[in-house]
Design a protein around this motif. Structure first.
Motif, PDB file in Angstrom:
ATOM      1  N   SER A 143       0.851  -1.195   0.000  1.00  0.00           N
ATOM      2  CA  SER A 143       0.000   0.000   0.000  1.00  0.00           C
ATOM      3  C   SER A 143       0.885   1.242   0.000  1.00  0.00           C
ATOM      4  CB  SER A 143      -0.922   0.015   1.226  1.00  0.00           C
ATOM      5  OG  SER A 143      -0.162   0.046   2.425  1.00  0.00           O
ATOM      6  N   SER A 174      -0.838   3.397   3.347  1.00  0.00           N
ATOM      7  CA  SER A 174      -2.025   4.072   2.818  1.00  0.00           C
ATOM      8  C   SER A 174      -3.098   4.304   3.884  1.00  0.00           C
ATOM      9  CB  SER A 174      -2.626   3.256   1.662  1.00  0.00           C
ATOM     10  OG  SER A 174      -3.067   1.982   2.129  1.00  0.00           O
ATOM     11  N   THR A 180      -4.102   7.092  -3.311  1.00  0.00           N
ATOM     12  CA  THR A 180      -3.495   5.892  -2.722  1.00  0.00           C
ATOM     13  C   THR A 180      -3.419   4.774  -3.751  1.00  0.00           C
ATOM     14  OG1 THR A 180      -5.657   5.109  -1.934  1.00  0.00           O
ATOM     15  CG2 THR A 180      -4.327   6.446  -0.419  1.00  0.00           C
ATOM     16  N   ASP A 204      -5.848   1.298  -3.963  1.00  0.00           N
ATOM     17  CA  ASP A 204      -7.276   1.600  -3.858  1.00  0.00           C
ATOM     18  C   ASP A 204      -7.764   2.541  -4.955  1.00  0.00           C
ATOM     19  OD1 ASP A 204      -7.292   0.031  -1.618  1.00  0.00           O
ATOM     20  OD2 ASP A 204      -6.954   1.692  -0.231  1.00  0.00           O
ATOM     21  N   GLN A 205      -6.987   3.604  -5.242  1.00  0.00           N
ATOM     22  CA  GLN A 205      -7.422   4.585  -6.229  1.00  0.00           C
ATOM     23  C   GLN A 205      -6.607   4.480  -7.519  1.00  0.00           C
ATOM     24  OE1 GLN A 205      -9.997   6.414  -5.939  1.00  0.00           O
ATOM     25  NE2 GLN A 205     -10.481   6.172  -3.773  1.00  0.00           N
TER      26      GLN A 205
END
Length: 754
Positions: free
Chosen positions: A355, A414, A451, A454-455
């Motif tokens: 992350s 993250s 992040t 996730d994004q």
């Protein structure tokens, strides 16, 4: 004396014909032939000496020694020939006299002195590895061949006199020395193309060496014939050395030659590998597989090439390190740059279980500080900011300088708590003032956060998403940080899609100009029309100007679209006059980006000429933001006024205006923003509206109120002294055909009643 390109060829051909004539037509009398040919060689020596002496008197003082030594060399060569002519005439001796040998030997010493002086003047860096290795390899090749085929066999021949052998050895050693300098001089010519006449010197000395080699070979085999090919080569060598001065250009403005750069680098591999190839062929041809001059030279060159390659590898490694430093390190801060971010972060995206967080941090007001105090202050401020941000290293944060005022922070975590701690540390570290010399500066920071995974999924998405989040953060206020989310993502996609469609909107006739009437509040007459841009997309339907105008400004399309709107509106306004309607004042909104275009006024003047609209019926509406650059704005407004074009401040009272600035602007109209008009109700007056109207009237400006929707608002404005109004109470924005219909059916009462 002429200096055309054919002159060396003609002289060389003429001398060649004389040598041919002497050897063929004086065949019965070798003595007569020798006298003629030596006189030719003597005259060539005198001519070359004359040219060189003349160059000596004309040249820059720094080159006089070079020409002096060179003239002494050619004069000594001519002297040796002259002595032989005298002995030929009086004693009729057919062999070279010792005195001539001494004179010719002296000429070599002066050639050495001239070349050494010339090389010193050119200041070629002897520390250059490529130059040293290539020259050494070439010299070793020449020395090995000369020793094996000339010097050693000559030494073993006993019938030659000791003086003959000594002079031959001496000439061969001198030739090797001259060859060394000739190669060096050839390097100089490659580096500096200014004076091509040095090529004549290289050619002449090379011919001198060639003649000496042939002389030694023929002398060793008892095949040398005076007045033959060898003497011809020596004569031509003298001639070409003289050409050096004849075709020379003064070098007093010549710069020193830079070491180890230039066109020769393209040829730097020719000498060593060609030398090895030549020695290898000769060594195999000799069938002597023992250690002789050829094999020894081959071994030495082979070792030198290995050493040279090692130096090349070391040099390349050094260059690669410097290139990496230049390509990936920001010089000002010592941080990695955008390229370093892409390279170092790419591998992190291969592990989806890891992350990451990315924060694009922008330091505002850097440009203002640069303009106010100079770039040195701005750069020092950036250095101080980066120094404070480097304290984040303890939190496992990698920092990159992304642009002039942006930093990208990479956090290997993250979680929102970790991001929150980094954010808090950033704000705390940048909170205190920056004390730079005589200045104490405060900065404002904004941040956009995304992040992985996730994004964002790629580096490109990181850059796009953090930039969009940063843009939103700047709209939220100072020191704001915004996370990229699905809503922002949809906005980005929508914006990119709209930008793509907008680029084709004009060519596909999707844009239309609508018009809203402007009414004289006392008489009720239509006295003006405001042009308003509308966009109907075949898939998305009507798209609001609130959405597509900012996209047009960000993408740079606003200039093209704005020009189309002004041209279309001016043309249609002229058509109304041709139909028979009274002239109406056409108002067109102009973006600040359009207004700042250096060709804006020229474009407006061209449209006026094309459409033949009288410029007094055109009004350009500009926003208050132009007063941020008051000096430039006043200049443009004055140019428009000189064209008899009116200007208006749109949405007055909502921007940056001050009374002092307003008084300086050469404008004609103040337009009151709808937000002020909305405050006027049936029972409530607005002191602010009345103040704006009084201010405009005192400055002799026309007052226009927009957004009038009720009779009460219209009456209140009229009582305040407002002259012109527009709004839904009178008419909504309508297309051109509907506006014609409105003009045809609009009543013209003396006093309006509703």
């Amino acid at each position: 004396m002429p200096k055309n390109k054919s002159y060396p060829f003609l002289l060389t051909t003429g001398i060649g014909l004389l040598f041919w004539y002497g050897n063929n037509f004086f065949e019965a009398s070798q003595w007569n032939a020798l006298v003629l040919l030596n006189i030719i060689q003597f005259l060539v020596g005198l001519l070359s000496t004359f040219w060189i002496a003349r160059a000596y008197y004309r040249s820059h003082p720094s080159l006089k020694q070079f020409w002096l030594f060179l003239s002494l060399a050619t004069s000594m060569s001519a002297t040796g020939t002259f002595i032989w002519i005298i002995l030929l005439y009086f004693e009729q001796t057919m062999s070279f006299p010792t005195t001539s040998y001494l004179a010719w030997t002296g000429s070599y010493l002066f050639y050495f002195a001239a070349l050494l002086n010339r090389l010193k003047k050119s200041s070629l860096g002897v520390s250059n590895a490529t130059y040293l290795f290539n020259t050494m390899i070439y010299m070793i090749t020449a020395s090995s061949i000369s020793y094996y085929y000339l010097l050693y066999p000559l030494y073993r021949i006993e019938q030659h006199s000791i003086w003959n052998i000594a002079f031959t050895f001496l000439f061969q050693l001198a030739d090797l020395g001259i060859l060394f300098f000739v190669i060096t001089l050839f390097y100089l010519i490659q580096f500096n193309k200014k004076n091509h006449s040095l090529l004549f010197l290289v050619t002449g000395l090379s011919l001198q060496v060639l003649g000496d080699v042939l002389f030694a070979q023929m002398n060793m085999e008892s095949g040398y014939k005076t007045g033959g090919i060898v003497d011809f080569i020596w004569t031509i060598a003298l001639l070409f050395i003289g050409f050096t001065a004849l075709f020379y250009k003064d070098e007093q403005n010549e710069r020193d030659v830079p070491p180890a750069t230039g066109p020769y680098l393209k040829k730097e591999f020719i000498f060593p590998y060609t030398s090895i190839l030549i020695l290898s062929i000769l060594m195999m041809q000799s069938y002597e597989w023992n250690l002789n001059a050829l094999s020894a030279g081959w071994i030495i060159i082979f070792l030198l090439v290995i050493v040279r390659q090692a130096f090349t590898v070391l040099k390349n490694n050094t260059l690669l390190l410097e290139l990496k430093k230049t390509a990936y390190i920001d010089v000002l801060t010592g941080l990695g740059n955008r390229s370093a971010f892409k390279q170092e972060t790419a591998s992190l995206f291969n592990n989806k279980e890891r992350s990451l967080s990315f924060i694009l941090l922008q330091i505002d007001r850097i440009k203002i500080f640069n303009d106010a105090f100079g770039y040195q202050v701005g750069e020092q401020l950036i250095q101080e900011v980066s120094s404070r941000l480097k304290e984040l290293d303890t939190m496992k944060v990698t920092i990159y300088r992304f642009s002039e005022d942006e930093f990208l922070l990479v956090l290997k975590n993250s979680s929102k708590s970790a991001i929150g701690k980094v954010k808090e540390h950033i704000l705390m570290s940048l909170e205190d003032s920056f004390k730079l010399k005589d200045f104490e500066l405060n900065i404002i920071a904004h941040g956009g956060i995304t992040t992985f995974p996730d994004q964002s999924q790629t580096i490109e998405e990181v850059q796009l998403q953090t930039a969009e989040a940063l843009s939103q953060a700047k709209q939220h206020g100072n020191h704001s940080f915004v996370f990229y989310d699905s809503e922002l993502k949809s906005n980005v996609v929508r914006k990119l899609e709209m930008e793509s469609h907008l680029r084709h909107a004009i060519s596909q006739n999707q844009l239309t100009v609508y018009y809203q009437s402007k009414i004289d509040l006392k008489s009720g007459r239509i006295v003006g029309m405001e042009a308003l841009l509308r966009w109907y997309h075949p898939k998305h339907g009507w798209i609001s100007p609130i959405e597509f105008i900012p996209i047009a400004e960000e993408s740079g399309l606003i200039n093209e679209i704005g020009e189309w709107v002004i041209r279309t509106a001016a043309y249609q306004s002229k058509q109304l006059q041709l139909i028979g309607f009274d002239p109406l004042l056409l108002s067109v909104n102009v973006s600040a980006l359009q207004f700042q275009n250096p060709y804006f006024c020229k474009m407006i003047h061209q449209i006026i000429q094309e459409t033949q609209l009288d410029p007094q019926w055109l009004e350009l509406e500009i926003t208050e933001s132009i007063v941020q650059n008051i000096q430039e704005s006043v200049s443009i407004l004055q140019q428009l006024r000189s064209l008899n074009i009116k200007t208006s401040i749109d949405d007055f009272g909502t921007g940056y205006s001050s009374l002092n600035v307003l008084e300086q602007l050469p404008i004609d109209t103040l337009k009151i923003d709808k937000s002020f008009i909305d405050r006027l109700t049936q029972n409530t007056s607005s002191p602010m509206v009345k103040t704006i109207i009084d201010l405009g009237l005192n400055l002799n400006l026309t007052i226009v109120a927009e957004g009038i929707e009720t009779i009460e608002q219209k009456s209140q404005l009229e009582s305040y002294g407002c002259m012109i109004g527009q709004g839904y109470l009178f008419s909504r924005p309508i297309d051109f055909d509907s506006f014609i219909h409105l003009l045809q059916n609009h009543p013209i009462p003396k006093e309006m009643s509703y």
